[in-house]
Scaffold this motif. Sequence first.
Motif, PDB file in Angstrom:
ATOM      1  N   LEU A 152       0.769  -1.115  -0.119  1.00  0.00           N
ATOM      2  CA  LEU A 152       0.046   0.070  -0.198  1.00  0.00           C
ATOM      3  C   LEU A 152       0.910   1.060   0.192  1.00  0.00           C
ATOM      4  O   LEU A 152       0.431   2.388  -0.586  1.00  0.00           O
ATOM      5  N   SER A 153       2.140   1.000   0.283  1.00  0.00           N
ATOM      6  CA  SER A 153       2.628   2.664   0.725  1.00  0.00           C
ATOM      7  C   SER A 153       4.401   1.676  -0.559  1.00  0.00           C
ATOM      8  O   SER A 153       4.608   3.024  -0.967  1.00  0.00           O
ATOM      9  N   ASN A 154       3.854   0.982  -1.108  1.00  0.00           N
ATOM     10  CA  ASN A 154       4.744   0.900  -1.950  1.00  0.00           C
ATOM     11  C   ASN A 154       6.067   0.759  -1.989  1.00  0.00           C
ATOM     12  O   ASN A 154       7.010   1.898  -2.633  1.00  0.00           O
ATOM     13  N   VAL A 155       6.241  -0.147  -0.838  1.00  0.00           N
ATOM     14  CA  VAL A 155       7.273   0.269   0.112  1.00  0.00           C
ATOM     15  C   VAL A 155       8.243  -1.190   0.244  1.00  0.00           C
ATOM     16  O   VAL A 155       7.691  -1.653   0.997  1.00  0.00           O
ATOM     17  N   MET A 156       9.556  -1.215  -0.200  1.00  0.00           N
ATOM     18  CA  MET A 156       9.874  -2.814   0.402  1.00  0.00           C
ATOM     19  C   MET A 156      11.509  -2.406   1.401  1.00  0.00           C
ATOM     20  O   MET A 156      12.295  -1.923   0.723  1.00  0.00           O
ATOM     21  N   GLY A 189      31.085   2.607  14.461  1.00  0.00           N
ATOM     22  CA  GLY A 189      30.045   1.164  15.080  1.00  0.00           C
ATOM     23  C   GLY A 189      28.831   2.031  15.379  1.00  0.00           C
ATOM     24  O   GLY A 189      27.992   1.539  15.340  1.00  0.00           O
ATOM     25  N   ALA A 190      28.524   3.260  15.075  1.00  0.00           N
ATOM     26  CA  ALA A 190      27.307   3.606  15.195  1.00  0.00           C
ATOM     27  C   ALA A 190      26.349   3.814  14.118  1.00  0.00           C
ATOM     28  O   ALA A 190      26.869   3.200  12.922  1.00  0.00           O
ATOM     29  N   VAL A 191      25.231   3.410  14.457  1.00  0.00           N
ATOM     30  CA  VAL A 191      24.144   2.836  13.567  1.00  0.00           C
ATOM     31  C   VAL A 191      23.200   4.374  13.375  1.00  0.00           C
ATOM     32  O   VAL A 191      22.539   5.175  13.722  1.00  0.00           O
ATOM     33  N   ILE A 192      23.197   4.443  11.707  1.00  0.00           N
ATOM     34  CA  ILE A 192      21.967   5.405  11.502  1.00  0.00           C
ATOM     35  C   ILE A 192      21.054   4.924  10.589  1.00  0.00           C
ATOM     36  O   ILE A 192      21.029   3.999   9.643  1.00  0.00           O
ATOM     37  N   SER A 193      19.582   4.679  11.809  1.00  0.00           N
ATOM     38  CA  SER A 193      18.566   3.661  11.853  1.00  0.00           C
ATOM     39  C   SER A 193      17.457   4.858  10.775  1.00  0.00           C
ATOM     40  O   SER A 193      16.574   5.579  11.271  1.00  0.00           O
ATOM     41  N   GLY A 194      17.916   5.245   9.255  1.00  0.00           N
ATOM     42  CA  GLY A 194      17.540   5.666   8.493  1.00  0.00           C
ATOM     43  C   GLY A 194      16.143   4.764   7.518  1.00  0.00           C
ATOM     44  O   GLY A 194      16.514   5.041   5.882  1.00  0.00           O
ATOM     45  N   LEU A 195      15.750   3.764   7.752  1.00  0.00           N
ATOM     46  CA  LEU A 195      14.891   2.685   7.273  1.00  0.00           C
ATOM     47  C   LEU A 195      13.310   3.483   7.000  1.00  0.00           C
ATOM     48  O   LEU A 195      12.473   2.883   7.406  1.00  0.00           O
ATOM     49  N   SER A 196      13.500   5.142   6.458  1.00  0.00           N
ATOM     50  CA  SER A 196      11.833   5.800   6.188  1.00  0.00           C
ATOM     51  C   SER A 196      11.044   4.923   5.077  1.00  0.00           C
ATOM     52  O   SER A 196      11.698   4.357   4.423  1.00  0.00           O
ATOM     53  N   LYS A 197      10.287   5.359   5.340  1.00  0.00           N
ATOM     54  CA  LYS A 197       9.659   4.468   4.491  1.00  0.00           C
ATOM     55  C   LYS A 197       8.359   5.823   4.170  1.00  0.00           C
ATOM     56  O   LYS A 197       7.444   5.961   3.170  1.00  0.00           O
ATOM     57  N   LEU A 198       8.741   7.005   4.319  1.00  0.00           N
ATOM     58  CA  LEU A 198       8.336   8.477   4.615  1.00  0.00           C
ATOM     59  C   LEU A 198       8.305   9.213   2.456  1.00  0.00           C
ATOM     60  O   LEU A 198       9.314   8.876   2.659  1.00  0.00           O
ATOM     61  N   ARG A 199       7.403   9.506   2.386  1.00  0.00           N
ATOM     62  CA  ARG A 199       7.310  10.383   0.791  1.00  0.00           C
ATOM     63  C   ARG A 199       7.856  11.852   0.796  1.00  0.00           C
ATOM     64  O   ARG A 199       8.567  12.391   0.007  1.00  0.00           O
ATOM     65  N   LYS A 200       7.746  12.546   2.185  1.00  0.00           N
ATOM     66  CA  LYS A 200       7.871  13.219   2.600  1.00  0.00           C
ATOM     67  C   LYS A 200       8.090  13.070   3.548  1.00  0.00           C
ATOM     68  O   LYS A 200       7.937  13.350   4.446  1.00  0.00           O
ATOM     69  N   ASP A 201       9.504  14.268   3.540  1.00  0.00           N
ATOM     70  CA  ASP A 201      10.752  14.113   5.180  1.00  0.00           C
ATOM     71  C   ASP A 201      11.121  15.307   4.642  1.00  0.00           C
ATOM     72  O   ASP A 201      12.249  15.057   4.477  1.00  0.00           O
ATOM     73  N   ASN A 202      10.772  16.770   4.869  1.00  0.00           N
ATOM     74  CA  ASN A 202      12.048  17.522   5.450  1.00  0.00           C
ATOM     75  C   ASN A 202      12.686  18.261   6.257  1.00  0.00           C
ATOM     76  O   ASN A 202      13.495  18.887   6.808  1.00  0.00           O
ATOM     77  N   THR A 203      13.537  17.101   6.819  1.00  0.00           N
ATOM     78  CA  THR A 203      14.040  17.775   7.875  1.00  0.00           C
ATOM     79  C   THR A 203      15.131  17.774   8.390  1.00  0.00           C
ATOM     80  O   THR A 203      16.361  16.768   8.446  1.00  0.00           O
ATOM     81  N   GLY A 204      16.299  18.192   7.405  1.00  0.00           N
ATOM     82  CA  GLY A 204      17.468  18.608   7.282  1.00  0.00           C
ATOM     83  C   GLY A 204      18.235  18.032   6.331  1.00  0.00           C
ATOM     84  O   GLY A 204      17.574  17.872   5.136  1.00  0.00           O
ATOM     85  N   TYR A 205      19.244  17.746   6.283  1.00  0.00           N
ATOM     86  CA  TYR A 205      20.241  16.682   5.551  1.00  0.00           C
ATOM     87  C   TYR A 205      19.753  16.124   5.231  1.00  0.00           C
ATOM     88  O   TYR A 205      19.116  15.494   5.908  1.00  0.00           O
ATOM     89  N   ASP A 206      20.117  15.485   3.403  1.00  0.00           N
ATOM     90  CA  ASP A 206      19.017  13.899   3.428  1.00  0.00           C
ATOM     91  C   ASP A 206      20.311  12.980   3.736  1.00  0.00           C
ATOM     92  O   ASP A 206      21.159  13.581   2.653  1.00  0.00           O
TER      93      ASP A 206
END
Length: 472
Positions: free
Chosen positions: A108-112, A179-196
């Motif tokens: 439905l979100s067209n995301v995998m 070793g830090a992890v960026i957990s950026g598994l976004s399913k969002l189509r819109k997200d303008n919260t700073g640098y991509d």
Amino acid sequence: MKDAAAKKRLAELAEIVGPAHVVTDPQVLEGHLVERRGLYHGRALAMVRPGATEEIARLLHYCNETRLAVVPQGGNTGLVGGQIPDQSGAEIILSLQRMNTVREVDPLSNVMVVEAGVTLAAAQEAAERADRLFPLSLASEGTCTIGGNLSTNAGGVGVVAYGNARDLALGLEVVLANGAVISGLSKLRKDNTGYDLKDLFIGAEGTLGVISAASLKLFPRPRAMATAFAGIPDPAAALKLLALARDFVGHGVSSFELLPRIGLDFVLRHAPGSRDPLSSPHPWYVLIELSAQQSGRLEDTLAELLAAAMEQGIVADAAIAATLDQRNAFWRLREDMSDAQRPEGGSIKHDVSVPVSATAAFIAEASAAVQNFMPDARVVAFGHLGDGNIHFNVSQPVDADKAAFLDRWREMNAVVHAVVKRYGGSISAEHGIGQLKRALLAETKDPAALDVMRLIKAALDPNGVLNPGKVL
Ligand SMILES: Cc1cc2nc3c(=O)[nH]c(=O)nc-3n(C[C@H](O)[C@H](O)[C@H](O)COP(=O)(O)OP(=O)(O)OC[C@H]3O[C@@H](n4cnc5c(N)ncnc54)[C@H](O)[C@@H]3O)c2cc1C
């Protein structure tokens, strides 16, 4: 590295991923130390195969602390040597092979959401099971991985309609050098919260972080598809056909590949079972594929398009695939084009792009420049014309000495890239920089952009443990 020190390192690595996943067996390692074209053959302390993001994090933290250099590797199909360790035998390969879970498909979100070691073919199949399309498509898709695809910002044959790997990523999970992890598994189509941040790691070839998972865009699966193989007089005709096809079906042009007669001759000579779809030879060919959401006779639209093109003198002859087998046979001609150059001797490669409108002029001028430089060299210019991306390969003259021909690789590059530069093009359209084009990048990239790249590298990997000697 001294034996005792190496043993200690191996034992410490085994504590992180388990002894079974620290591979030192030379026979198993060998396939991971050499890339497909045989241009690079490295050595490694070991190949380490973490099975979870947490293990990658601990591994990188350890490597960063102990200054152990890490070469990420997915399917080892990269064409610029980025996944191959150096000759020192002191680096480790970090294989993503075990990170091969499809975590989620959300139609439905067209995301995998998939892990980095999932092969491209497996990702496509997971999408298909949910009646969706994941449109990235490369001839190496059975072996290459999503992590490799994103790290090289892979292109392939669907870019003309859907964009390259970068365009298909919504978010990434990335492990940084510390070793830090960026957990950026976004399913969002819109997200303008700073640098991509994801765009930093896409195309970074493992020099800024290790991609452990990605959320990817899916699309509705086309209900109709039609494919034709068309004989044309020259690349300028291919551009006219592309414009006409877009007039007919807009975004429905899902692939548009250019093939030269000499390349087809190589395939017919060397690929068993291959056959010319047309009854007489033509100087150039286009493999065109249309896709549509409405089921129905898309072949009729394609036939109308080709008839109009013939009337205008753009297309000389064409065959439309009547069955899936025929479609696959057309595609094999295109996919075998790289391999078929190998039995013809040495081949000097250029993976370049120019503005789409300049492709015909570029091919003509670059071919003339090559003939001027080496009169009997054989230009095999083919590829993704719809994206302005030409694989401008040059095969050695018949009966020439292969090694002597390949010795002139840099000179030949200079001849071709001078024309690329005149057209404002790129010296690496889709394969990346790796080891192969590192010196070229330094010579051709805007110096201010290179400075920023170096600053980013220093900020994210201050100890230089991530894929040293690649890209920069
Ligand atoms: C027959 C054939 C056809 C091809 N056709 C195309 C084509 O049409 N278009 C195209 O763009 N390419 C093409 N390629 C090139 C290649 O398949 C792509 O570059 C592919 O994306 C590499 O994926 P991989 O998993 O094999 O990566 P690898 O070769 O293992 O690695 C490539 C680079 O990515 C880095 N890397 C790998 N995984 C990760 C990760 N998880 N995190 C961080 N860094 C990582 C490596 O260090 C290396 O620098 C083709 C190759 C072959 C052999």
